[in-house]
Scaffold this active site. Structure first.
Site, PDB file in Angstrom:
ATOM      1  N   HIS A 140       1.101  -1.035  -0.028  1.00 13.76           N
ATOM      2  CA  HIS A 140       0.145   0.126  -0.046  1.00 13.76           C
ATOM      3  C   HIS A 140       0.843   1.078   0.124  1.00 13.76           C
ATOM      4  O   HIS A 140       0.462   2.061   0.607  1.00 13.76           O
ATOM      5  CB  HIS A 140      -0.967   0.040   1.186  1.00 13.76           C
ATOM      6  CG  HIS A 140      -1.425  -1.402   1.640  1.00 13.76           C
ATOM      7  ND1 HIS A 140      -1.188  -2.334   2.166  1.00 13.76           N
ATOM      8  CD2 HIS A 140      -3.060  -2.038   0.863  1.00 13.76           C
ATOM      9  CE1 HIS A 140      -1.849  -3.785   2.395  1.00 13.76           C
ATOM     10  NE2 HIS A 140      -2.769  -3.218   1.213  1.00 13.76           N
TER      11      HIS A 140
HETATM   12  S1  FES Z   1       1.497  -0.515   3.215  1.00 10.80           S
HETATM   13 FE1  FES Z   1       0.367  -2.231   3.351  1.00 10.80          FE
HETATM   14  S2  FES Z   1       1.975  -3.936   3.861  1.00 10.80           S
HETATM   15 FE2  FES Z   1       2.714  -2.334   3.677  1.00 10.80          FE
END
Ligand code: FES
Lengths: 175, 701
Positions: A140
């Protein structure tokens, strides 16, 4: 049926309540093994014992991954540039403020040891990617710097430092 | 589950819910208001107990699956790891293994009760047939489950039982190959058995729902065998039947707990602690005790196909019972002749069970044939004829009337059962001395009995004997080095255990260069194998394979014979294995004149067949004891055996300690339940005193 001694219902109620209570205790005690069996078993716990790592073969600027308690541990031999970058930022401006000095062992500033698990939702960040020369998490988009601190993205905290100690200048024991 | 619900909730939400899904009303009608005959005795509580046992088996089974690996290479070890490493794993497995036996104890009592009181007669034929189906499913499930630990009995039991199907002409062989998924029992078989073992209990649960449904349509039978006529003949299920069932369930749990905590391996087979070996069949293949009568029937018939048909027939015939029994009178109370033949039949079944556990030879086979004949004679001839010739006693007009006369027919059935066992087995008490080996002498062990614990010093000495002598040939692969420092064992200090571990070399790797390497042992490691593989072990030992010793104390036993095998249940004698091992270690002698000792073997008085590959391993004075214990062969043998008992059952102390707590708890609960039950039933049992106001214990309603 009007001839009722007032003591009698109380005694009867007491018996019913006592029986119910004892049965309930038994039922609750039965849950103990059923729940406890899902905790790590003795061999898993024993296998989680400390591990010793030899740092000598790790070149300047190189990053390796080892496993301790089934978790990836990043061992990062930081270059002078990496350290300077990490120490140049204004700590107060960070999402999870922590000076670089607090994240390494004194006298071993070139060694950064972190648990390689993104503090957002558990993915493994990619090394040497992202805008801060540290890690980039592809899941993410969290970005960590050369001190393993969160700089951008949804992760709430810095990469976690595992318990470890230097047993000699070139050896550490994790755990 | 029939009838109209009288359930009208006051709560607005419940009312709304009930209009859309009247499940609460259904439950109330089925398990609260449901009228049960007021004269039911304790034999009627076994239906509830069976439901409870089914639940126990499903819950513990789901938990075991979390730790079990259905693969021929891992199944045995995964069960052992469950017993050793998983929190309370030993308890959950013993609950499941003994739970299966208790399930069958309960189902047999439930079935014999049905036979005695004629519960299979109109209008309960479907109810009875559903019961027979449940029983068949239970047998299949029990059999499948017994293969999963993948011990010797698992493997060979599965081989023998699946071979039943090979008896059928033409389809037999392909059918068996299909069942196995191979040319012999193997990994495909284990995996499908595992799948089906997980599935069938839920099928059983489904049929149980139908069984209970049918029960609630026709109503329960009762000891008088006359149907309820007026409301005075019945009481509501709750609280009357509920509290009575609950009380007896707790009593039943006492028996269950006794087995689980004190004699958990009594109903199993020592051979099943030996990993499955497709190349060697154990000397006696014996199924679980609950199949023994049918196994005896199978072996009584000299023809393969007929034997298998007789075995299946002996179970299927139960489904036809409602039509085989021609008598209109249900309860044996009013059938003087049937009552006698019922008990004869009980004894026949017990006798068949006992014969099933004996080798199929000589007098045993003859006896099995007589009893098999009687088994079928009972159903096919006796029951139909009896209905016409028997002069039954007059039936009571109603249940209430039978209660007022109140004869305690349900006397001590258990005593009668025991007498039956004794009568059958009594004539054959010398049977155990067969096999040609003398009984090992009984040793005194600190770990025997309900409060037994290991003697730490003895275990430490025993470990020394293992390390200096046994280890040269025998491995201890299931035991971890950390176990040496854990509570309940030899309890070495952590530092001592670490020092021991460091003396072992453990194979690890591959390293970064892709090579395996040796390193010092750590506490987390298991004892490294003495030989790289079985072939290497055989090569080093003149062709003999020194067995792994981890569970040897549970994998060896000797036959106790009648009546000892019954007494052992009460006396908790569980040290057959240790007694045998001590006897074996001390049993080396010169062969008697005329005994042909094969090349390379040694004579041992206690070894089955007497010719053992292992030369006498221990002699007086061979090992030095630091604690001043005399360095004698007897002490070595006892110490190393105690050590091996601990490696086989590392949580024995915890088991007995928790067992004691559970027993105390169950006794207290049973007492409370009993008085609660008495209070609840008081109004029903003393109706006249209450009605006339003379009852000193009257309560306000
Ligand atoms: S940014 Fe969501 S798990 Fe690493």
């Amino acid at each position: 049926m009007t001839t009722v001694s007032s003591a009698e219902p109380t005694r009867r109620d007491f018996l019913y309540i006592a029986t119910g209570a004892v049965a309930a205790i038994g039922g609750a005690a039965t849950l103990v093994p059923l729940i406890a069996q899902m905790n790590p078993d003795a061999s898993t716990i024993a296998a989680g014992a400390p591990v010793e790592i030899d740092l000598a073969p790790i070149a300047d600027g190189q990053m390796i991954k080892v496993f301790w308690r089934s978790k990836p541990i990043f061992i990062f031999h930081r270059s002078k540039k990496d350290i300077d970058e990490a120490r140049a930022v204004n700590v107060a401006s960070l999402p999870d403020p922590q000076p670089d000095q607090a994240r390494v062992k004194e006298g071993h500033d070139q060694w950064l040891i972190v648990i390689g698990i993104c503090t957002h939702l558990g993915c493994i960040p990619l090394a040497r990617q992202g805008a801060y020369d540290g890690w980039f998490c592809p899941c993410h988009g969290s970005v960590y710097d050369t001190s393993g601190r969160i700089r951008q993205g949804p992760a709430p905290t810095n990469l976690v430092i595992p318990p470890y100690a230097f047993t000699s200048d070139t050896k550490i024991q994790i755990g | 589950m029939s009838g109209h619900s009288s359930f009208e909730p006051n709560n607005a939400f419940l009312k709304w819910f009930e209009q859309r899904l009247p499940i609460l009303g259904l439950l109330k009608a089925s398990f609260v208001d449901y009228p049960t005959p007021r004269n039911l005795n304790y034999w009627w509580t076994f239906g509830g107990i069976l439901s409870f046992m089914l639940a126990v088996q499903i819950v513990t089974g789901i938990v075991l699956v979390m730790h079990y690996t259905p693969h021929v290479d891992h199944a045995f070890n995964s069960v052992e790891m469950l017993m050793r490493d998983v929190n309370y794993g030993w308890l959950l497995r013993y609950l499941h293994a003994n739970g299966a036996s208790m399930f069958f104890v309960a189902v047999y009592i439930h079935m014999f009760r049905g036979l005695y009181y004629g519960s299979y007669k109109a209008p309960r034929e479907i109810l009875w047939i559903l019961g027979v189906i449940i029983y068949l499913l239970m047998m299949a499930t029990g059999f499948l489950g017994y293969t999963l630990p993948w011990g010797q009995m698992s493997y060979w039991g599965a081989t023998v039982i699946t071979n039943f199907f090979s008896a059928f002409p033409l389809v037999g062989e392909p059918l068996v190959t299909w069942l196995w998924g191979g040319y012999a029992i193997g990994n495909p078989t284990l995996q499908r058995f595992f799948s089906l073992h997980y599935l069938l209990p839920f099928v059983i649960a489904g049929v149980v729902v139908l069984h209970v449904w049918a029960l609630h349509v026709s109503g329960q039978n009762n000891p008088a065998g006359v149907e309820p006529k007026t409301p005075k003949d019945t009481v509501p299920f709750t609280p009357y039947a509920t509290v009575k069932d609950a009380f007896f369930m707790v009593v039943f749990c006492l028996l269950y707990a006794w087995f689980v905590f004190y004699i958990p391996n009594y109903l199993g087979h020592a051979d099943n602690y030996i990993p499955a070996n497709p190349g060697v069949t154990p000397a006696h293949i014996v199924p679980e005790w609950y199949y023994l009568p049918f196994y005896a029937i199978l072996r009584a018939i000299p023809n393969k196909l007929l034997g298998v048909l007789a075995l299946f027939g002996s179970i299927i015939i139960l489904a036809f019972l409602p039509w085989l029994d021609t008598s209109r009178v249900k309860s044996a109370r009013y059938r003087p002749l049937y009552r006698i033949f019922f008990w004869v039949f009980v004894v026949v079944c017990l006798g068949l069970g006992w014969l099933g556990s004996k080798p199929a030879e000589g007098g045993y086979v003859t006896a099995a044939r007589v009893l098999t004949f009687w088994y079928f004679f009972h159903f096919i001839v006796l029951l139909p004829v009896l209905g016409f010739v028997e002069k039954t006693k007059p039936l009571p007009n109603s249940i209430s009337e039978s209660v007022l006369k109140g004869k305690k027919v349900v006397a001590s059935l258990l005593v009668a059962l025991l007498v039956g066992v004794a009568a059958i087995a009594g004539g054959h008490s010398s049977a155990s001395a067969a096999e040609g080996a003398p009984q090992p002498p009984r040793q005194k062990w600190t770990f025997s009995g309900p409060f037994g614990t290991f003697d730490r010093a003895q275990l430490q000495r025993g470990f020394k004997v293992y390390r200096e002598v046994c280890q040269a040939c025998h491995s201890l692969s299931l035991v971890a080095l950390r176990n040496l420092a854990e509570p309940g064992g030899p309890e070495f200090s952590r530092a001592q255990a670490e020092a021991v571990a460091a003396e072992y070399k453990v194979k690890d790797g591959p390293n970064d260069q892709g090579e395996m390497f040796e390193r010092d042992g750590r506490l987390a490691d298991r004892f490294p194998p003495t030989f790289a593989n079985e072939q290497a072990a055989r090569a080093a030992n003149g062709g003999a394979y020194p067995p792994d010793l981890s569970v040897i104390a549970k994998a060896r036993t000797y036959e106790r014979g009648f009546p000892w095998f019954l007494i052992d249940i009460v006396s908790q004698y569980q040290e057959n294995g240790p007694d045998y091992i001590v006897a074996l270690l001390e049993g080396y002698e010169d062969p008697p004149a005329g005994f042909q000792l094969p090349e390379g073997s040694n004579y041992n008085k206690y070894f089955p067949g007497h010719a053992i590959g292992m030369p006498q391993p221990l002699q007086d004075g061979q090992i030095e004891y630091a604690d001043g214990t005399p360095a004698t062969l007897h002490n070595y043998a006892k110490d190393v055996t105690a050590f091996l008992m601990w490696t086989a059952e590392p949580h024995m102390e915890a088991r007995k300690r928790i067992g004691f707590q559970v027993m105390i708890f169950l006794i207290v609960l049973a007492g409370l339940m009993y008085f609660t039950k008495k209070k609840v039933w008081h109004e029903v049992e003393k109706p006249r005193e209450i009605a006339t106001g003379q009852d000193p214990k009257a309560t306000s309603m």
